[in-house]
Design an enzyme around this catalytic site. Structure first.
Site, mmCIF file in Angstrom:
data_model
loop_
_atom_site.group_PDB
_atom_site.id
_atom_site.type_symbol
_atom_site.label_atom_id
_atom_site.label_comp_id
_atom_site.label_asym_id
_atom_site.label_seq_id
_atom_site.Cartn_x
_atom_site.Cartn_y
_atom_site.Cartn_z
ATOM 1 N N HIS A 141 -17.772 31.421 -15.905
ATOM 2 C CA HIS A 141 -18.527 30.331 -15.546
ATOM 3 C C HIS A 141 -17.670 29.847 -14.071
ATOM 4 O O HIS A 141 -16.904 29.090 -14.023
ATOM 5 C CB HIS A 141 -18.269 29.396 -16.544
ATOM 6 C CG HIS A 141 -19.007 28.049 -16.291
ATOM 7 N ND1 HIS A 141 -19.290 27.067 -17.235
ATOM 8 C CD2 HIS A 141 -19.257 27.370 -15.052
ATOM 9 C CE1 HIS A 141 -20.074 26.106 -16.731
ATOM 10 N NE2 HIS A 141 -19.996 26.202 -15.582
ATOM 11 N N HIS A 143 -18.117 28.350 -10.247
ATOM 12 C CA HIS A 143 -19.035 27.722 -9.091
ATOM 13 C C HIS A 143 -18.327 28.342 -7.749
ATOM 14 O O HIS A 143 -17.021 28.211 -7.554
ATOM 15 C CB HIS A 143 -18.743 26.124 -9.057
ATOM 16 C CG HIS A 143 -19.300 25.689 -10.417
ATOM 17 N ND1 HIS A 143 -20.319 24.765 -10.150
ATOM 18 C CD2 HIS A 143 -19.118 25.616 -11.679
ATOM 19 C CE1 HIS A 143 -20.745 24.226 -11.402
ATOM 20 N NE2 HIS A 143 -20.106 24.786 -12.265
ATOM 21 N N HIS A 327 -20.411 15.670 -10.280
ATOM 22 C CA HIS A 327 -21.974 15.532 -10.675
ATOM 23 C C HIS A 327 -22.468 14.525 -9.666
ATOM 24 O O HIS A 327 -23.652 13.762 -9.958
ATOM 25 C CB HIS A 327 -22.132 15.475 -11.991
ATOM 26 C CG HIS A 327 -22.205 16.694 -12.763
ATOM 27 N ND1 HIS A 327 -22.908 17.356 -12.917
ATOM 28 C CD2 HIS A 327 -20.831 16.990 -13.703
ATOM 29 C CE1 HIS A 327 -22.163 18.564 -13.649
ATOM 30 N NE2 HIS A 327 -21.144 18.152 -13.968
ATOM 31 N N ASP A 367 -15.334 27.241 -15.006
ATOM 32 C CA ASP A 367 -15.752 26.165 -14.363
ATOM 33 C C ASP A 367 -15.267 25.669 -13.045
ATOM 34 O O ASP A 367 -15.171 24.542 -12.894
ATOM 35 C CB ASP A 367 -16.013 24.857 -15.391
ATOM 36 C CG ASP A 367 -17.344 23.840 -15.035
ATOM 37 O OD1 ASP A 367 -17.985 24.237 -14.085
ATOM 38 O OD2 ASP A 367 -17.757 23.065 -15.873
#
Length: 573
Positions: A141, A143, A327, A367
């Protein structure tokens, strides 16, 4: 007959059968169950390199040429920690792959030498004696926000990433997606010179099948469904329909706000099909408050991200600010703040610890830069194992050492993500035939900082002293790139994982990459039962008002850790 004490033998050749090794400063011990390189029954012929030692011409080194089968490299006397066992052995590497695990040396004068471990003039030696070897970690995971994460990954023992992104764009900062064939091509080119295997995820948030097929032809190895792009039941079904036809994996970050449905509606849209559920606990996103219940379903392959690993007294405090940034939320907007607060629940974070220890959550990723730290995947995994050892004691089958727990936890960042994403034919374990992606650890620094990272048979990263010193060890000893990290070598020793459709469509001829493109294996039949040592499917319930978690009917009480190993004893900051 000359006798050696165990202590003396370990000092000369490394520990052997029956010896136990402490992992860093944790409470975890592993015990060697077999010694294929020496020890009881084979003592006296250990393959050791150095002045006055065994691996010299006409002694431990034979006359066998490379053309006659001599390995390119042998790692001597290493303790292998893998999901299949904890043994000591010599490891042979040839053409960048593991070719033998057994005893190395010269069969002309030694007994028991493995045919694939006949040391010759063309053979290099890496001393594994007294060190632990694991398979290179797979961060499932990632990014792709900045290229500097690649160095951090290598420095943490990671040799493969399942990733998405195009740089510091808002879409990439929030979602693990490389959208569209053009971006996929440019990112495959950009990542070509790093000594890591790459699997990129395309955007699965669409009901257009052709939009997904063109991404598979463009180099995607699978898809990401992310709530910030709209993870609706229709999008889930459409994505999985294409995945079923193509044989690739879908990775899902579900609808925190429950706008398009609740966890039951998502499961109904999945229709029992294989899917990888990211940050299953929910602090990283997903149906509030009960996304964690998907870890009990046989078709769902659940993973954690490392910021919630393990549950500590500081976990909650750092999460709110992280979430607002990742986010693109505005703290002055009450609805944005409520959205963030709904995701951070101490009860589910605490339950995540137990679900890992019983093998119900199968994988751990980072992440990276989107609420997680890429260099801490391995470290956070073993911190979780330590916390669970202190709270729950030995796992069934363990008495004097923690072999069952160690094998379960190492699988979470090696073989389990490899199986989940169809990569296990190439990587994910220390087994013959697989890429020689191996990490050597000094036991005192296990899981904290690697001694060396071998990528496709070459040392790509290592702890190294001052380059202007007279020997390799003077301070400062720092993790540094090695020759295996040079661009041409990195391309020769690493692969890009892509969908089979990309290879069939001639992608290699359309993009400027030097490394090999390898098709992912078909994962559509992969369920929880195929997650080695991490296949539990307990009944999980979350009270919608109190967020109390029951696992097989029992409430798991919150006891956040106040102190962790592998922390400030090793780091200044």
């Amino acid at each position: 007959m000359t006798q050696l004490s165990r202590e003396r033998y370990a000092a000369l050749y490394g520990p052997t059968t029956g010896d136990r090794i402490r992992l860093a400063d944790t409470d975890l011990l592993i015990e060697i169950t077999e010694d294929r390189s020496g020890g009881p029954g084979l003592a006296g012929d250990e393959a050791v390199f150095g002045g006055g030692k065994v691996l010299r011409e006409s002694m431990g080194q034979s006359r066998v040429t490379r053309a006659d089968g001599a390995p390119d490299t042998v790692i001597t006397g290493a303790v292998i920690l893998d999901y299949w066992g904890i043994i000591k052995a010599d490891i042979g590497i040839r053409d960048g792959r593991i070719t033998a695990i057994g005893k190395a040396g010269n069969p002309d004068i030694m007994t028991g030498v493995h045919p694939g471990l006949v040391v010759g003039p063309s053979t290099e030696i890496i001393a594994g004696n007294g060190r632990i070897v694991t398979a290179g970690a797979i961060d499932c995971h990632v990014h792709l926000i900045c290229p500097q994460i690649m160095a951090e990954a290598l420095g943490g023992g990671i040799t493969t990433i399942v990733a998405g992104g195009t740089g510091p764009a808002e879409g990439s900062k929030a979602t693990t997606v490389t959208p569209g064939a053009w971006h996929l091509a440019r990112m495959l080119e950009a990542l070509d010179t790093w000594p890591l295997n790459i699997a990129l995820l395309g955007k699965g948030n669409t009901v257009s099948a052709e939009a997904m097929w063109e991404q598979l032809r463009g180099g995607a190895a699978g898809f990401k469904l992310h709530e910030d792009w709209g993870t609706t039941p229709a999008a889930i079904d459409a994505c999985l329909t294409v995945c079923d036809a193509a044989g690739v994996q879908a990775n899902i970050h579900t609808d925190t706000l429950n706008e398009a449905g609740f966890v039951e509606h998502t499961l109904a849209a999945i229709k029992g099909r294989s899917i990888h559920a990211y940050h299953t606990e929910g602090a990283g996103g997903g149906h509030a408050p009960d996304i964690i219940t998907v870890a009990g379903h046989p078709n769902v392959l659940p993973s954690s991200t490392n910021p919630t690993r393990p549950h500590t007294v500081n976990t909650l405090d750092e999460h709110l600010d992280m979430l607002m940034v990742c986010h693109h939320l505005n703290p002055s907007v009450p609805e944005d703040l409520a959205f963030a607060e709904s995701r951070i629940r101490p009860s589910t974070i605490a339950a995540e610890d137990l679900l890992h220890d019983i093998g119900a959550i199968s994988m751990i990723g980072s992440d990276a830069q989107a609420m997680g730290r890429i260099g801490e995947v391995v470290m956070r995994t073993w911190q979780t194992a330590h916390v669970m050892k202190r709270r729950r004691g030995f796992l069934p089958g363990d008495t004097k050492a923690d072999n069952a727990r160690a094998k379960r936890y190492v699988a979470k960042y090696t073989i389990c993500p490899a199986v989940a994403h169809g990569l296990d034919g190439e990587i994910g374990s220390v087994e013959v035939g697989k890429l020689a992606d191996l990490v050597l650890w000094e036991p005192a620094f296990f899981g904290v900082r690697p001694h060396a990272v071998v990528k496709g048979g070459m040392i790509a990263w290592a702890a190294m002293g001052d380059a202007n010193a007279s020997i390799p060890t003077p301070q400062p000893v720092l993790p540094r790139p090695m020759f295996g990290a040079a661009p041409a070598a990195a391309a020769a020793t690493s692969v890009h994982f892509v969908a089979p459709q990309a290879i069939e469509d001639g992608l290699a001829d359309r993009i400027a990459v030097n490394r090999k493109l390898v098709a992912v294996g078909n994962v559509r039949g992969v369920g929880k039962a195929q997650m080695p040592l991490n296949d539990a499917t307990p009944d999980i319930e979350v009270d919608p008002d109190t967020f109390t978690v029951r696992i097989d009917g029992e409430v798991w009480q919150e006891q956040p850790a106040t102190e962790l190993p592998m922390a400030q004893r090793y780091f200044l900051f």
